[in-house]
Design an enzyme around this catalytic site. Structure first.
Site: not given
Ligand code: CAO
Length: 416
Positions: A140, A249
């Site tokens: 991982e 944003g």
């Protein structure tokens, strides 16, 4: 009711997490997933992090539900014969061995195609074929470092940080499941199988897409306006770690709530959506900010965004994370309490939707697992216990046409 993937037979040659997560998902939806494990040992996770003596570890049970278990030593002559029969009768073989292990076992892609031209062979590796690191074994966190997640996660004054979410393991398994279903659809149309491969590095990079977006913007203009480093800090030529900043944003941050001094999760995530500025001001009792040119556009707020978050934290000081979200939701503000795993484990809605579900296991007793995160209008996903090691060996062998005596001989030869 018949399950959509019923009739699809999968040889599950997977271990640890990346592969098992993929085949478990396909088993939930009805595929016959036969987990092939080494006799006497099985998947290493059966033993890893055990908390009940003599019972499979949660690490195994939570990634292998709804499967059957066949013990098979594929390095013995008899074991190879069983595997050959199985390959001839199956639709998919999934594996996540270290690089080259399947070839060394004598089951190259060419050999598999010879045995069954319709076979879909699905593989997880750390790096893709031909990559300069293709020989590496990978877990991982290695994948998170190779895939751009670690370099972009954490705080700017700390080291690269890995996520607790299994971006390298389960995420790769989910990508592979999509690949398998696509290859099966292709087979429906052409009759031909094919090899499907997902590397853990690629699957992580796919989720770090917006960071590649940011690298190109940084190369072009030298700054990233949505990062906390803007406008007061410094940028180098690589995407920095942005702490808890919102990635799109909409500026956002993790904010302290009542009790944060003693409760490590007394926080909410608060998002300042551009068009929701007026409701945010109303929720905070800062109506004077609504039309103030120093605050009323995203650009005007940029250089004081951390001060604005400070004002919101002051407002949160006498509210628990749940009280805060209950107020903010009325103003349509995207937010959430930071939930601990304990809170998730007892969440009523998650229990009702089956996302957190209780399973009975013959040795482990009752335990919680994560059910299907995919919800269907016409499919009920029932999570069943993972198989004990070799629980279905005789049943699978009988299904392949072995009689009682032949099965006994395979046991005597320690091939199963
Ligand atoms: N019968 C006989 N042999 C078997 C067998 C069976 N049923 N099942 C596995 N084996 C053998 C393999 O053939 C291999 O033998 P050789 O290396 O001698 O050819 C051997 O077991 C070990 O396989 P491995 O390399 O997969 O195992 P490992 O523990 O050394 O490595 C891991 C584990 C995960 C690092 C490696 O498998 C890997 O890199 N996999 C690809 C990436 C991946 O999926 N990683 C995610 C794991 S989840 O964190």
């Amino acid at each position: 009711m018949s399950q959509p993937l019923e009739g699809i037979k999968i040889i599950d040659f997977t271990h640890v997490q990346a592969g098992p997560a993929c085949t478990q998902l396909l088993a939930w939806f009805g595929a016959d997933v036969i987990k092939v494990e080494r006799p006497g040992a099985g998947d290493v996770t059966r033993n890893q992090l055990r908390h009940v003596e003599g019972a499979d570890a949660l690490y195994f049970t939570m990634l292998n539900s709804n499967k059957r278990s066949l013990t098979l030593d594929t390095k013995t002559k008899q074991g190879k014969e069983v595997l050959e029969k199985l390959i001839k009768e199956s639709d998919v073989m999934v594996e996540n061995f270290g690089p080259g292990a399947l070839d060394r076992m004598g089951f190259s892609w060419e050999k598999i195609q010879e045995l069954n031209p319709g076979m879909v062979l699905a593989s997880v590796k750390g790096f893709s074929d031909g990559h300069h690191y293709e020989d590496l074994k990978v877990y991982e966190n290695v994948a998170q470092c190779a895939g751009g997640a670690a370099s972009t996660t954490g705080f700017w004054d700390g080291p690269p940080t890995v996520s607790a979410a299994a971006l390298g393991d389960s995420n790769t398994g989910m990508h592979l499941a999509i690949g398998i279903l696509t290859a099966l659809r292709h087979k429906d149309k052409t009759g031909r199988g094919q090899k499907v491969a997902v590397s853990m590095q690629d699957a992580v990079i796919n989720l770090c897409r917006v960071k590649l977006r940011d690298q190109q913007r940084l190369d072009a203009i030298g700054y990233l306006e949505e990062y906390p480093q803007y406008p007061h800090g410094e940028f180098t030529d690589v995407v920095p770690r942005g702490g808890n900043a919102g990635g799109g944003g909409q500026p956002g941050w993790v904010l302290k709530c009542k009790g944060w001094e003693t409760d490590p999760n007394a926080y909410i995530y608060f998002t300042i959506q551009g068009h929701a500025w007026a409701p945010i001001c109303k929720a905070l009792g800062k109506e004077e900010w609504i039309d103030d040119p120093a605050y009323n556009t995203a650009r005007a707020r940029q250089d004081k965004i951390m001060d604005i978050f400070g004002t919101i934290e002051a407002w949160l000081a006498d509210k628990t994370k749940f009280e805060a979200v209950d107020i903010l939701r009325k103003f349509d503000i995207p937010c959430s309490p930071v939930l601990s795993m304990k809170e998730i484990s007892v969440d009523k809605s998650l229990r009702e939707s089956g996302t957190i579900t209780e399973v009975q296991h013959p040795k482990l007793g009752s335990y919680l697992t994560v059910g299907s995160p995919i919800k269907f209008s016409d499919l009920q996903v029932d999570i069943k216990a993972s198989p004990l090691l070799g629980e279905h060996t005789n049943e699978v062998l009988a299904g392949l046409g072995y009689n009682q005596q032949q099965i006994a001989e395979l046991h005597d030869a320690k091939a199963v």
